[in-house]
Design an enzyme around this catalytic site. Structure first.
Site, mmCIF file in Angstrom:
data_model
loop_
_atom_site.group_PDB
_atom_site.id
_atom_site.type_symbol
_atom_site.label_atom_id
_atom_site.label_comp_id
_atom_site.label_asym_id
_atom_site.label_seq_id
_atom_site.Cartn_x
_atom_site.Cartn_y
_atom_site.Cartn_z
ATOM 1 N N GLU A 108 0.822 -1.207 0.000
ATOM 2 C CA GLU A 108 0.000 0.000 0.000
ATOM 3 C C GLU A 108 0.861 1.264 0.000
ATOM 4 O O GLU A 108 0.539 2.241 -0.688
ATOM 5 C CB GLU A 108 -0.919 -0.007 1.230
ATOM 6 C CG GLU A 108 -1.928 -1.140 1.265
ATOM 7 C CD GLU A 108 -1.355 -2.457 1.760
ATOM 8 O OE1 GLU A 108 -2.091 -3.463 1.772
ATOM 9 O OE2 GLU A 108 -0.149 -2.493 2.135
ATOM 10 N N ALA A 112 6.270 -36.414 -12.797
ATOM 11 C CA ALA A 112 6.231 -36.527 -14.251
ATOM 12 C C ALA A 112 6.046 -38.002 -14.583
ATOM 13 O O ALA A 112 6.694 -38.866 -13.987
ATOM 14 C CB ALA A 112 7.533 -36.008 -14.870
ATOM 15 N N TRP A 162 15.248 -38.743 -19.200
ATOM 16 C CA TRP A 162 14.241 -37.861 -18.638
ATOM 17 C C TRP A 162 12.873 -38.258 -19.182
ATOM 18 O O TRP A 162 12.743 -38.606 -20.351
ATOM 19 C CB TRP A 162 14.517 -36.394 -18.976
ATOM 20 C CG TRP A 162 15.779 -35.878 -18.363
ATOM 21 C CD1 TRP A 162 16.967 -35.675 -18.975
ATOM 22 C CD2 TRP A 162 15.967 -35.474 -17.006
ATOM 23 N NE1 TRP A 162 17.892 -35.157 -18.104
ATOM 24 C CE2 TRP A 162 17.300 -35.023 -16.881
ATOM 25 C CE3 TRP A 162 15.141 -35.446 -15.884
ATOM 26 C CZ2 TRP A 162 17.831 -34.558 -15.678
ATOM 27 C CZ3 TRP A 162 15.663 -34.974 -14.699
ATOM 28 C CH2 TRP A 162 16.979 -34.531 -14.602
ATOM 29 N N ASP A 182 18.223 -41.639 -7.596
ATOM 30 C CA ASP A 182 18.441 -40.496 -8.492
ATOM 31 C C ASP A 182 19.578 -39.577 -8.072
ATOM 32 O O ASP A 182 20.054 -38.786 -8.891
ATOM 33 C CB ASP A 182 17.158 -39.667 -8.606
ATOM 34 C CG ASP A 182 15.982 -40.453 -9.173
ATOM 35 O OD1 ASP A 182 16.235 -41.469 -9.842
ATOM 36 O OD2 ASP A 182 14.828 -40.043 -8.947
ATOM 37 N N LEU A 215 17.893 -31.079 -6.254
ATOM 38 C CA LEU A 215 16.711 -30.417 -5.670
ATOM 39 C C LEU A 215 16.927 -28.923 -5.462
ATOM 40 O O LEU A 215 16.554 -28.361 -4.429
ATOM 41 C CB LEU A 215 16.314 -31.074 -4.349
ATOM 42 C CG LEU A 215 15.968 -32.565 -4.396
ATOM 43 C CD1 LEU A 215 15.523 -33.052 -3.034
ATOM 44 C CD2 LEU A 215 14.897 -32.856 -5.436
ATOM 45 N N GLY A 219 8.649 -40.567 -4.456
ATOM 46 C CA GLY A 219 8.141 -41.706 -5.198
ATOM 47 C C GLY A 219 6.741 -42.097 -4.761
ATOM 48 O O GLY A 219 6.137 -41.470 -3.873
#
Length: 591
Positions: A78, A189, A205, A235, A239, A325
């Protein structure tokens, strides 16, 4: 560009509605939506915090000023908007995605609107936190300013859509206020046939580079990223947000047995910290190894997603990203701590009877038991399809919660809150103004005897780690900390330099750091009367900085911390009370 939680995925109807002849709903909705978009602009650059945006529009409908809260402890939206609008603020309308209130006891946002001559304020949602909810609305109305709240004073389909954008941009804060767990997103994914890896475990990938870049942005919007032990073993992930600066989320590994590799990228904490949460007593020797590498280990009597999320709620986290996972994902969903899902679906088929899937066993045997997503959005990202939606609706802002007395009457085993202990931590908490991260600049004498302005106590404290060191790198670090845009960034710079270049830290730092903090706090509570009054109002109460992980300045998870910040505040309170008693001619009793 900051990654949106879904604000821009909503399409607003062109319908024009009127609540009365004076309220043109389409304009109000458009400006409120703009305020929500502004509020989201700091995402990825600073750690998650209450998101405020402000738009000031003249009576003719032109935008005169805009602003947004960059980080905890920085200039309110503001004030920024008023400064840009200047004289055009008089008689104008201010549009706020959320009722003002970033720091309890601080009224600068309301004062700025009143002093600028704003005639009307439109608020998207009331503040979700109970101790702040309704305060600014009442204060503005008491000054004769017309205040309209979407969904209360203004109602229509287009207004409801605009209100939804306000709920989305502060979904993490709303969940924190109503459910006592951070807002959690499950991201994965998978291939078109529903696999997150091949039968061998190979997964690089599945999704495209564009999708992976979106994941980096999503990470930057989070306080922390959680993975399980399987992900670390398989993996060896980094991260990180990989955006070349800005907020870097904490990395969390959840492992019951600590069956983890001795060497892993996550154990390198030179740039980003890692926390391992585990069952109490698991592999003590491995815990010592992790500690020697600088990895924090937190033990739980019962390790499950609910307990872990409640702990990180207490640690002040607003938003968590789960990149785990299928087994851990299923456990988190079953525990009710996953609120939203982001699924990147790649146009690939890998097959494999034993290939892993995104979510493990949930105990469901019929399709009628399947969990339906709410407010589902579809977006093509390169060759992939991003499907997102909520597993749980955003909670109501005013849930019916029994008072402590009512709870005790219902269940005598529940002990009412002990009022003689006052906890403080984040600036948006009750008594959050006690924090060294609060948005209160201070002026302190420099080495030349001149006053220098510091944006917060934390800026002053971090810079003084390197004061007096005869090295150009140390001097440059002081200047960078002093000019940091937020206390968060000042702390990040100071801690990073201390960790990477310990030789640049002044040799007497361990002996003087308490005195440095004391002087800065004393200055802060001396020059801001409302903070002084707030501190004195706690007389008779023990003040505890509620950080569960800082065992020096905070009280620790189970009261094992030294609580030096709370101690300094109680010392100052005693000194101020003594001065007050002396000035009034009364005798001061020893505290």
């Amino acid at each position: 560009m900051a990654f949106s939680l879904g604000i821009n995925s909503f399409r607003f109807s062109p319908i024009i509605c009127y609540a009365n002849p004076n309220h043109f709903h389409s304009n109000d909705a458009a400006f409120i939506k703009r305020a929500a978009e502004l509020a989201d602009k700091s995402a990825g650059f600073t750690s998650p915090h209450p998101n405020f945006g402000c738009v000031i529009a003249t009576p003719s409908g032109n935008v005169a000023g805009e602003g947004y809260l960059y980080a905890q402890g920085t200039k309110p939206a503001e004030i920024q908007a008023v400064e840009v609008a200047a004289g055009s603020s008089k008689g104008a309308t201010a549009y706020l995605n959320m009722e003002p209130g970033d720091c309890h006891g601080d009224h600068t946002a309301v004062s700025a609107l009143v002093e600028a001559g704003i005639a009307r304020v439109v608020v998207g949602i009331r503040h979700p936190l109970r101790h702040l909810q309704g305060n600014a609305v009442r204060a503005l109305r008491s000054q004769g300013i017309q205040v309209d709240v979407l969904g209360e004073d203004l109602q229509s389909k287009i207004v409801e859509d605009a209100r939804k954008s306000c709920l989305l941009v502060n979904a993490p804060l709303i969940h924190r206020a109503t459910s006592r767990v951070p807002f959690s997103i499950l991201k994965y994914a998978m291939t078109l046939d529903g696999k997150i890896a091949a039968s061998t475990g190979h997964a690089a990938w599945i999704s495209s580079r564009k999708s992976r870049n979106r994941v980096f942005e999503l990470r930057g919007r989070s306080d922390a990223i959680i993975v399980g032990g399987n992900t670390v073993r398989r993996d060896n992930p980094r991260l990180t947000a990989r955006h070349g600066g800005g907020h870097m989320p904490m990395r969390i590994v959840m492992s019951q047995t600590l069956d983890l590799p001795e060497e892993a990228i996550l154990w390198d904490v030179s740039d980003v910290s890692t926390i391992v949460v585990t069952q109490r007593g698991a592999r003590r020797s491995f815990q010592k190894l992790l500690a020697s590498k600088g990895v924090e280990v937190v033990e739980f009597d019962v390790l499950n997603p609910r307990e872990v999320m409640e702990y990180f709620h207490d640690r002040g986290y607003l938003s968590i990203l789960w990149e785990c996972g299928g087994t851990l994902a299923a456990s988190a969903i079953s525990a009710g701590v996953i609120h939203k899902v982001f699924a990147f679906v790649a146009p690939k088929i890998i097959g494999g009877k034993s290939a892993p899937t995104p979510v493990g066993e949930l105990g469901m045997v019929e399709m009628s038991q399947a969990l339906d997503l709410i407010d589902v959005c579809y977006e093509q990202v390169g060759p992939d399809m991003l499907i997102s939606g909520f597993l749980q609706p955003i909670p109501e802002l005013t849930p019916v919660i029994p008072s402590e007395d009512e709870t005790f009457a219902i269940d005598p085993t529940v002990t009412p809150y002990e009022s003689s202990i006052i906890f403080f931590y984040k600036t948006w908490d009750p008594y959050g103004a006690f924090s060294n991260f609060s948005p209160h600049p201070i002026q302190m004498f420099d080495s030349n005897g001149d006053y220098a302005t510091w944006s917060s106590v934390e800026h002053y404290y971090q810079a003084h780690k390197f004061l007096g060191v005869n090295d150009p790198v140390a001097k440059d670090c002081i200047e960078k900390i002093k000019s940091a845009k937020s206390p968060e960034e000042a702390a990040r710079m100071g801690r990073s330099m201390q960790r990477q270049c310990p030789n640049l830290v002044r040799s007497d730092w361990d002996n003087v750091k308490i005195d440095v903090m004391y002087k800065a706090l004393k200055r802060k509570f001396s020059i801001y009367p409302h903070l002084n009054s707030m501190l004195l109002s706690t007389a008779g109460s023990v003040l505890v900085e509620a950080s569960p992980h800082d065992l020096f300045w905070g009280g620790g998870r189970e009261g094992e911390g030294l609580n030096y910040l709370g101690r300094l505040l109680m010392q100052l309170r005693s000194e101020f009370l003594g001065e007050s008693s002396s000035s009034s001619g009364t005798t001061c009793l020893a505290l």
